[in-house]
Design an enzyme around this catalytic site. Structure first.
Site, PDB file in Angstrom:
ATOM      1  N   HIS A  51      71.361  42.722  79.017  1.00  7.75           N
ATOM      2  CA  HIS A  51      70.986  44.040  78.518  1.00  7.75           C
ATOM      3  C   HIS A  51      69.506  44.049  78.134  1.00  7.75           C
ATOM      4  O   HIS A  51      68.876  43.004  78.061  1.00  7.75           O
ATOM      5  CB  HIS A  51      71.832  44.449  77.303  1.00  7.75           C
ATOM      6  CG  HIS A  51      71.663  43.556  76.114  1.00  7.75           C
ATOM      7  ND1 HIS A  51      72.499  42.492  75.873  1.00  7.75           N
ATOM      8  CD2 HIS A  51      70.755  43.536  75.122  1.00  7.75           C
ATOM      9  CE1 HIS A  51      72.117  41.873  74.775  1.00  7.75           C
ATOM     10  NE2 HIS A  51      71.052  42.490  74.296  1.00  7.75           N
ATOM     11  N   ARG A  55      64.786  49.578  69.889  1.00  5.82           N
ATOM     12  CA  ARG A  55      65.063  49.985  68.514  1.00  5.82           C
ATOM     13  C   ARG A  55      65.064  51.505  68.434  1.00  5.82           C
ATOM     14  O   ARG A  55      64.235  52.160  69.072  1.00  5.82           O
ATOM     15  CB  ARG A  55      64.022  49.415  67.567  1.00  5.82           C
ATOM     16  CG  ARG A  55      64.049  47.908  67.513  1.00  5.82           C
ATOM     17  CD  ARG A  55      63.089  47.379  66.445  1.00  5.82           C
ATOM     18  NE  ARG A  55      62.951  45.950  66.552  1.00  5.82           N
ATOM     19  CZ  ARG A  55      63.837  45.056  66.115  1.00  5.82           C
ATOM     20  NH1 ARG A  55      64.953  45.470  65.547  1.00  5.82           N
ATOM     21  NH2 ARG A  55      63.628  43.778  66.261  1.00  5.82           N
ATOM     22  N   GLU A 112      70.880  48.112  74.910  1.00  6.94           N
ATOM     23  CA  GLU A 112      71.358  47.947  73.537  1.00  6.94           C
ATOM     24  C   GLU A 112      70.460  48.755  72.621  1.00  6.94           C
ATOM     25  O   GLU A 112      69.256  48.502  72.544  1.00  6.94           O
ATOM     26  CB  GLU A 112      71.305  46.471  73.132  1.00  6.94           C
ATOM     27  CG  GLU A 112      71.558  46.223  71.656  1.00  6.94           C
ATOM     28  CD  GLU A 112      71.165  44.812  71.249  1.00  6.94           C
ATOM     29  OE1 GLU A 112      70.566  44.662  70.168  1.00  6.94           O
ATOM     30  OE2 GLU A 112      71.438  43.857  72.013  1.00  6.94           O
ATOM     31  N   HIS A 138      59.328  50.025  79.988  1.00  8.88           N
ATOM     32  CA  HIS A 138      60.230  51.142  80.226  1.00  8.88           C
ATOM     33  C   HIS A 138      61.581  50.654  80.720  1.00  8.88           C
ATOM     34  O   HIS A 138      61.719  49.525  81.160  1.00  8.88           O
ATOM     35  CB  HIS A 138      59.628  52.129  81.237  1.00  8.88           C
ATOM     36  CG  HIS A 138      59.428  51.558  82.598  1.00  8.88           C
ATOM     37  ND1 HIS A 138      58.247  50.989  82.990  1.00  8.88           N
ATOM     38  CD2 HIS A 138      60.264  51.452  83.661  1.00  8.88           C
ATOM     39  CE1 HIS A 138      58.354  50.562  84.240  1.00  8.88           C
ATOM     40  NE2 HIS A 138      59.569  50.824  84.669  1.00  8.88           N
ATOM     41  N   GLU A 147      62.075  55.495  83.266  1.00 12.48           N
ATOM     42  CA  GLU A 147      61.687  55.789  84.644  1.00 12.48           C
ATOM     43  C   GLU A 147      62.936  56.189  85.422  1.00 12.48           C
ATOM     44  O   GLU A 147      63.963  55.500  85.364  1.00 12.48           O
ATOM     45  CB  GLU A 147      61.055  54.560  85.290  1.00 12.48           C
ATOM     46  CG  GLU A 147      60.643  54.780  86.723  1.00 12.48           C
ATOM     47  CD  GLU A 147      60.046  53.528  87.353  1.00 12.48           C
ATOM     48  OE1 GLU A 147      59.331  53.676  88.353  1.00 12.48           O
ATOM     49  OE2 GLU A 147      60.297  52.407  86.854  1.00 12.48           O
TER      50      GLU A 147
END
Length: 139
Positions: free
Chosen positions: A5, A9, A55, A73, A116
């Site tokens: 993953h 934040r 996550e 990104h 993106e």
């Protein structure tokens, strides 16, 4: 080695889930609330692709995060870049880098994480209103 993953934040769980799930189309696959560590982890993935997770990490104690551009990104392949950008724009999401070339667009999450969007199977023919749309802000 296997990709697990990417973590970003977030400051507002509701705004983030609205963006990633309601607008972008990801689905929540699991959630961990850690009272001792004072954080929540929410794992999201595109429908039918549980191996491609992002996550969302929410620290319960307020923190100030940088703009997020230094993160880079997240990138998602989409079936219809024009249709998705139209739905996102209608839902109030700014299309920072419109899909002028029929292949690539950028939007940002509520925490300024660049997302993106890449057209599956190669570029579509240029189409208005996207072909002449300017960039907005940074992406």
């Amino acid at each position: 080695m296997r990709y697990l993953h990417t973590m970003v934040r977030v400051t507002d769980i509701a705004a983030s889930l609205d963006f990633y799930c309601a607008k972008l189309g990801l689905e929540e696959v699991r959630r961990i609330d850690n009272e001792a560590g004072r954080f929540t982890l929410i794992f999201l993935a595109p429908p039918g692709q549980p191996e491609a997770q992002v996550e969302l990490t929410h620290n319960w104690d307020p923190e100030t995060y940088g703009e997020g551009r230094n993160f880079g990104h997240l990138a998602y392949e989409v079936d219809d870049i024009y249709g998705l950008c139209a739905r996102l724009a209608a839902a109030g999401v700014t299309i920072n880098r419109p899909p002028r070339d029929g292949r690539m667009a950028f939007v940002r999450s509520p925490d300024n994480i660049s997302i993106e969007l890449l057209q599956k199977g190669g570029a579509r023919p240029p189409q208005e209103p996207w072909a002449s749309a300017p960039n907005v802000g940074t992406w």
